[in-house]
Design a protein around this motif. Structure first.
Motif, short mmCIF file in Angstrom:
data_model
loop_
_atom_site.label_atom_id
_atom_site.label_comp_id
_atom_site.label_asym_id
_atom_site.label_seq_id
_atom_site.Cartn_x
_atom_site.Cartn_y
_atom_site.Cartn_z
N ALA A 132 0.82 -1.21 0.00
CA ALA A 132 0.00 0.00 0.00
C ALA A 132 0.86 1.26 0.00
CB ALA A 132 -0.93 -0.01 1.21
N GLY A 133 2.07 1.18 0.58
CA GLY A 133 2.98 2.31 0.61
C GLY A 133 2.80 3.19 1.83
N ASP A 134 3.81 4.05 2.09
CA ASP A 134 3.79 4.95 3.24
C ASP A 134 4.46 6.25 2.83
OD1 ASP A 134 4.21 6.34 5.62
OD2 ASP A 134 4.63 4.54 6.79
N ALA A 135 3.68 7.32 2.72
CA ALA A 135 4.19 8.61 2.22
C ALA A 135 5.19 9.25 3.17
CB ALA A 135 3.03 9.56 1.98
N LEU A 181 7.66 7.63 4.46
CA LEU A 181 8.94 6.93 4.26
C LEU A 181 9.51 7.10 2.87
CD1 LEU A 181 8.08 3.55 6.04
CD2 LEU A 181 9.24 5.56 7.00
N SER A 182 8.66 7.40 1.89
CA SER A 182 9.12 7.50 0.51
C SER A 182 8.17 8.40 -0.28
CB SER A 182 9.17 6.11 -0.15
OG SER A 182 9.52 6.22 -1.52
N PRO A 183 8.69 9.09 -1.30
CA PRO A 183 7.81 9.90 -2.15
C PRO A 183 7.05 9.06 -3.17
CG PRO A 183 10.04 10.04 -2.96
CD PRO A 183 10.10 9.24 -1.67
N VAL A 184 7.32 7.75 -3.22
CA VAL A 184 6.70 6.89 -4.22
C VAL A 184 5.87 5.81 -3.53
CG1 VAL A 184 8.69 7.26 -5.74
CG2 VAL A 184 8.54 5.15 -4.39
N LEU A 185 5.01 5.19 -4.32
CA LEU A 185 4.24 4.04 -3.86
C LEU A 185 4.73 2.79 -4.56
CD1 LEU A 185 0.60 5.47 -3.97
CD2 LEU A 185 2.03 5.12 -1.94
N PRO A 186 4.74 1.65 -3.88
CA PRO A 186 5.03 0.39 -4.57
C PRO A 186 3.94 0.11 -5.59
CG PRO A 186 4.18 -0.04 -2.38
CD PRO A 186 4.37 1.45 -2.47
N LEU A 187 4.28 -0.62 -6.62
CA LEU A 187 3.35 -0.88 -7.71
C LEU A 187 3.24 -2.38 -7.97
CD1 LEU A 187 4.64 1.89 -10.15
CD2 LEU A 187 2.73 2.08 -8.54
N ARG A 229 22.77 6.37 8.77
CA ARG A 229 23.99 5.64 9.13
C ARG A 229 24.66 5.15 7.85
NH1 ARG A 229 24.81 0.01 10.30
NH2 ARG A 229 26.54 -0.32 11.76
N PRO A 230 25.98 5.30 7.72
CA PRO A 230 26.65 4.85 6.50
C PRO A 230 26.32 3.40 6.15
CG PRO A 230 28.15 6.20 7.77
CD PRO A 230 26.92 6.01 8.62
N GLY A 231 26.01 3.19 4.88
CA GLY A 231 25.61 1.88 4.37
C GLY A 231 24.12 1.76 4.14
N HIS A 232 23.33 2.61 4.79
CA HIS A 232 21.87 2.55 4.67
C HIS A 232 21.38 3.45 3.54
CE1 HIS A 232 20.82 0.51 8.60
NE2 HIS A 232 22.10 0.77 8.76
N ARG A 233 20.16 3.16 3.06
CA ARG A 233 19.49 4.04 2.12
C ARG A 233 19.27 5.40 2.78
NH1 ARG A 233 14.19 5.28 2.79
NH2 ARG A 233 12.96 6.10 1.03
N ALA A 234 19.63 6.47 2.09
CA ALA A 234 19.43 7.81 2.63
C ALA A 234 17.94 8.06 2.81
CB ALA A 234 20.04 8.85 1.70
N PRO A 235 17.54 8.63 3.95
CA PRO A 235 16.10 8.80 4.23
C PRO A 235 15.43 9.83 3.32
CG PRO A 235 17.40 8.92 6.25
CD PRO A 235 18.36 8.99 5.11
N HIS A 236 14.14 9.63 3.14
CA HIS A 236 13.29 10.59 2.44
C HIS A 236 12.92 11.72 3.39
CE1 HIS A 236 9.71 12.46 0.82
NE2 HIS A 236 8.94 11.91 1.75
N VAL A 237 13.17 12.97 2.96
CA VAL A 237 12.75 14.15 3.70
C VAL A 237 12.16 15.13 2.70
CG1 VAL A 237 13.51 16.13 5.09
CG2 VAL A 237 14.54 13.87 5.47
N PRO A 238 10.96 15.67 2.94
CA PRO A 238 10.41 16.67 2.04
C PRO A 238 11.21 17.97 2.12
CG PRO A 238 8.70 15.70 3.44
CD PRO A 238 10.01 15.29 4.01
N ARG A 274 9.97 24.74 -5.42
CA ARG A 274 9.25 23.51 -5.78
C ARG A 274 9.49 22.44 -4.72
NH1 ARG A 274 10.83 19.03 -8.88
NH2 ARG A 274 12.85 20.05 -9.24
N GLU A 275 8.42 21.75 -4.32
CA GLU A 275 8.55 20.67 -3.35
C GLU A 275 9.21 19.46 -4.00
OE1 GLU A 275 4.89 19.69 -1.50
OE2 GLU A 275 4.60 21.68 -0.61
N ILE A 276 10.22 18.92 -3.33
CA ILE A 276 10.91 17.72 -3.82
C ILE A 276 11.16 16.80 -2.64
CG2 ILE A 276 12.07 19.02 -5.66
CD1 ILE A 276 14.68 18.71 -3.97
N SER A 277 11.64 15.61 -2.92
CA SER A 277 12.13 14.71 -1.90
C SER A 277 13.65 14.79 -1.86
CB SER A 277 11.71 13.27 -2.20
OG SER A 277 12.44 12.34 -1.41
N SER A 278 14.22 14.56 -0.71
CA SER A 278 15.68 14.47 -0.64
C SER A 278 16.21 13.42 -1.61
CB SER A 278 16.13 14.13 0.79
OG SER A 278 15.45 12.96 1.25
#
Length: 555
Positions: free
Chosen positions: A102-105, A107-113, A439-448, A454-458
Motif C-alpha cells: 500500500a505504501g507509506d508517504a 517513508l518515501s515519495p513513491v508508492l510500490p506498484l 547511518r553509512p551503508g543505509h538508504r538515505a532517508p526521504h525528507v520533504p 518547488r517541493e521535492i524529496s531528498s
C-alpha cells in the motif's frame, strides 16, 4: 570464422529482461555506452514478475519512469490485502493487510506498484532506446566468451542475419536468466535449494468481478481439497495469472493443456461455467539459490543469472534491479577514471548478503503459505467453520505483504562505506519494521524539501552523482566538496539545507533524519546509499572529505 566482424563497446549486457534493460538505462544515464544483446526477437509477452517494491520505484523515479509505471499498475485499492479462501465463490478463510504494497508517504515519495513483466519490459526498452549510448540488439545471442586482464572477447550470433561477430568489451554483465549461459561459461554453480516446487504460470482473461468486486486483493490464495494455488490480478479488470503446482514425478508440463488449466481455474473460482481465455502457459521451477560468485574477473552476474528467489514476496526482479543500481555507478567510475578498479570488488561484498537474506525470507514466506494449505487439508476448514489452526497459519503468514524493513531497511556493512561508529536502529522485526537512518551503508532517508520554490524529496537529489548534504552552517564542507570534485573530475553536487541554504526544510526534519548538527555533513553515493557521515564540523573539512572519498572509491 566466416563472416566475422569485430566491434568494441565499454559494457556488453547479455539479456533483455527487466534487469538487463535496467542496466542499459542506468549506464546510459551515467554516460557509459553499452550494447545489450537478447536472443529473443523482442520483449516478453508473458506476465512473469508483478511486484515493483518501493525501493525499485525510487530507482525508476530517478530514471524518469515513475509516471509511466504508475499507468500500467494495478489500482491502489487492489494492493492493500491478500485473501485466503477455499475458492472465490467459497468460504473465505482470512485476510492479511499488506502495508508494504500500500505504501507509506512518510517513508518515501513513491508508492510500490503491481503490474506485469509484459507491460514493464516495453517501457524499459523504449526508455533505453531513447538514451544516447544505449544500443539494443534483439535476435542476437552470446555463444562464446573469453576474458583476459584487459577485457572480454564475446562471440555473438545474429539470428536474423545469420552472422557471427566478435565483440571486445571492457566489462560484461550477465543478465540472461536462470539458465544463464554466462554463468555456465564462468563455471559457477548454485548454492541453496533447487527444485523446491514445480509450477505452471498461466496467463488468462476472465471477468471474475461477480466473486470479488467488493473485495479487491493483490492475491487470492485458494486452499481446498480439490484445488490449491493462487490467482493474481494484473489490471483489476480481466487480465489474470495463476500458479498451478504439480509433481514432476507423476506429471509433465505437456499434461497441462489449455483445457486442463481452464478446468483448474474454474475450480479455483468455484464456478464450472465461468468463461475464460487462456493466453499462454509457462512452466517454471521454484528455487532458493545464489550463484557461487557474482563476479569473475571482468564478468558480473545480475538478476536470475545471479540468484533465484521464491516469488512469495516478489523480491526476485527487485533484488536484481537494485543490484544493477549498485553496480552501474561503480562501473561508470572505473570506466570514466574517477574510481579505482578495486571499487568493483565491493559489488559482491555488498550484494551477496542482501541476495541471501532476501532469498531466505522469501523461502520462509513460501513455507508459511504452505502451512495455510496444510492446515486446510488437515482440518477441512473449507467444509466447516475456519478452525484455529488455519487462523493461526494465516496470521503467521502476515510478513507476506508486510516487508517494508526488507524493502527499505537493508544496509551495506562493508564495501564502499566509511563506518562512523554508530549502531543501526533497533527494530522488533527487521522484515516488517523500518526506521529511517542516515547511518553509512543505509538508504538515505526521504525528507520533504523545497528547491527553487518547488517541493521535492531528498531522494530526488541523488541523480547519478555523489551528493554532499550539510546543515545551514556547513559552508566549509560545501566549499571543500566542490573543490575536490573539480580537482578529481568527480560527479558531485553539494547543498546546504536550511536558512540561507540552496534547499529549505519546511518541516525541519533534515537534521534529525540524517543524524547531523547544523555543521555536520553526509555524503550520499550515486545509488542513494550513505557512504560517509560526520555529525559535527571539522577543522580540516578538505582533507577529511578527501580521505573519505579515497575509501569510497577504492583508492
Amino acid at each position: 570464422m566466416d563472416n566475422v566482424r569485430t566491434v568494441e563497446t565499454p559494457v556488453l549486457i547479455v539479456g533483455g529482461g527487466p534487469v538487463g534493460l535496467t542496466a542499459s538505462v542506468l549506464l546510459a544515464r551515467l554516460g557509459v555506452p553499452s550494447l545489450l544483446v537478447e536472443r529473443r526477437p523482442g520483449v516478453t509477452d508473458h506476465p512473469r514478475s508483478r511486484l515493483i517494491n518501493t525501493r525499485t520505484v525510487e530507482v525508476l523515479r530517478s530514471c524518469g519512469l515513475e509516471s509511466a509505471f504508475e499507468e500500467i499498475s494495478l489500482p491502489k485499492a487492489w494492493r492493500q490485502q491478500v485473501i485466503y479462501t477455499t475458492s472465490l465463490a467459497g468460504k473465505e478463510l482470512g485476510r492479511v493487510k499488506t502495508d508494504a504494497w500500500a505504501g507509506d508517504a512518510t517513508l518515501s515519495p513513491v508508492l510500490p506498484l503491481i503490474s506485469s513483466q509484459d507491460k514493464m519490459e516495453p517501457l524499459l526498452r523504449e526508455c533505453a532506446e531513447g538514451l544516447p549510448g544505449a544500443e539494443l540488439r534483439f535476435s542476437t545471442e552470446l555463444i562464446g566468451l573469453e576474458q583476459d586482464e584487459r577485457g572480454v572477447t564475446a562471440t555473438l550470433l545474429d539470428h536474423q542475419a545469420q552472422r557471427k561477430e566478435q565483440l571486445r568489451t571492457s566489462y560484461l554483465i550477465g543478465a540472461d536468466g536462470a539458465g544463464s549461459f554466462v554463468r555456465r561459461q564462468l563455471g559457477l554453480g548454485w548454492v541453496g535449494q533447487t527444485g523446491i516446487a514445480s509450477l505452471m504460470n498461466v496467463y488468462f482473461l476472465a471477468d471474475l468481478s461477480p466473486w470479488i468486486a467488493d473485495r479487491p486483493a493483490a492475491l487470492y490464495w485458494v486452499s481446498s481439497k480439490g484445488v490449491t494455488g493462487v490467482l493474481a490480478p494484473l489490471d483489476g479488470e480481466e487480465r489474470w495469472v495463476c500458479q498451478i503446482g504439480y509433481n514432476p514425478e507423476h506429471e509433465s508440463t505437456g499434461d497441462f493443456t489449455p483445457e486442463r488449466c481452464a478446468d483448474w481455474i474454474r475450480a479455483a473460482v468455484g464456478d464450472a461455467s465461468v468463461p475464460l481465455n487462456i493466453l499462454s502457459i509457462n512452466p517454471w521451477t521454484l528455487s532458493s539459490v545464489i550463484a557461487e560468485r557474482l563476479r569473475r574477473g571482468r564478468v558480473f552476474l545480475v538478476g536470475d543469472a545471479a540468484h533465484q528467489l521464491p516469488p512469495t514476496g516478489g523480491f526476485g526482479m527487485n533484488t536484481g534491479m537494485q543490484a544493477m543500481h549498485n553496480l552501474a555507478w561503480k562501473l561508470a567510475g572505473v570506466i570514466q577514471g574517477w574510481a579505482a578498479p578495486r571499487l568493483l570488488d565491493t559489488y559482491e561484498l555488498e550484494r551477496v548478503p542482501v541476495a541471501r537474506y532476501n532469498s531466505e525470507k522469501s523461502l520462509e514466506n513460501f513455507m508459511l503459505v504452505a502451512r495455510v494449505n496444510a492446515a486446510v487439508m488437515a482440518q477441512g476448514a473449507g467444509e466447516t467453520e475456519v478452525d484455529d489452526e488455519t487462523r493461526a497459519a494465516i496470521r503467521g503468514a502476515r510478513r507476506y505483504g508486510n516487508f517494508i524493513g526488507m524493502d527499505l531497511g537493508f544496509a551495506y556493512a562493508q564495501g564502499a562505506v566509511v563506518p562512523d561508529g554508530s549502531a543501526p536502529p533497533k527494530v522488533a522485526d527487521d522484515v516488517s519494521r523500518y526506521i529511517p537512518t542516515a547511518r553509512p551503508g543505509h538508504r538515505a532517508p526521504h525528507v520533504p524539501l523545497v528547491k527553487d520554490g518547488r517541493e521535492i524529496s531528498s531522494l530526488d537529489l541523488f541523480d547519478f552523482r555523489f551528493t554532499l548534504l550539510t546543515g545551514a552552517n556547513g559552508s566549509a564542507w560545501i566549499e571543500a566538496g566542490r573543490k575536490l570534485a573539480q580537482a578529481r573530475g568527480l560527479p558531485l553536487s553539494a547543498y546546504r539545507i536550511g536558512p540561507y541554504g540552496e534547499l529549505s526544510d519546511p518541516a525541519a526534519r533534515f537534521l534529525d533524519a540524517y543524524g547531523l548538527s547544523s555543521q555536520g555533513a553526509v555524503l550520499v553515493r550515486p545509488d542513494g546509499h550513505v557512504g560517509w557521515r560526520s555529525r559535527l564540523a571539522s577543522t580540516e573539512p578538505g582533507p577529511t572529505l578527501e580521505r573519505a572519498l579515497a575509501l569510497l572509491l577504492g583508492r
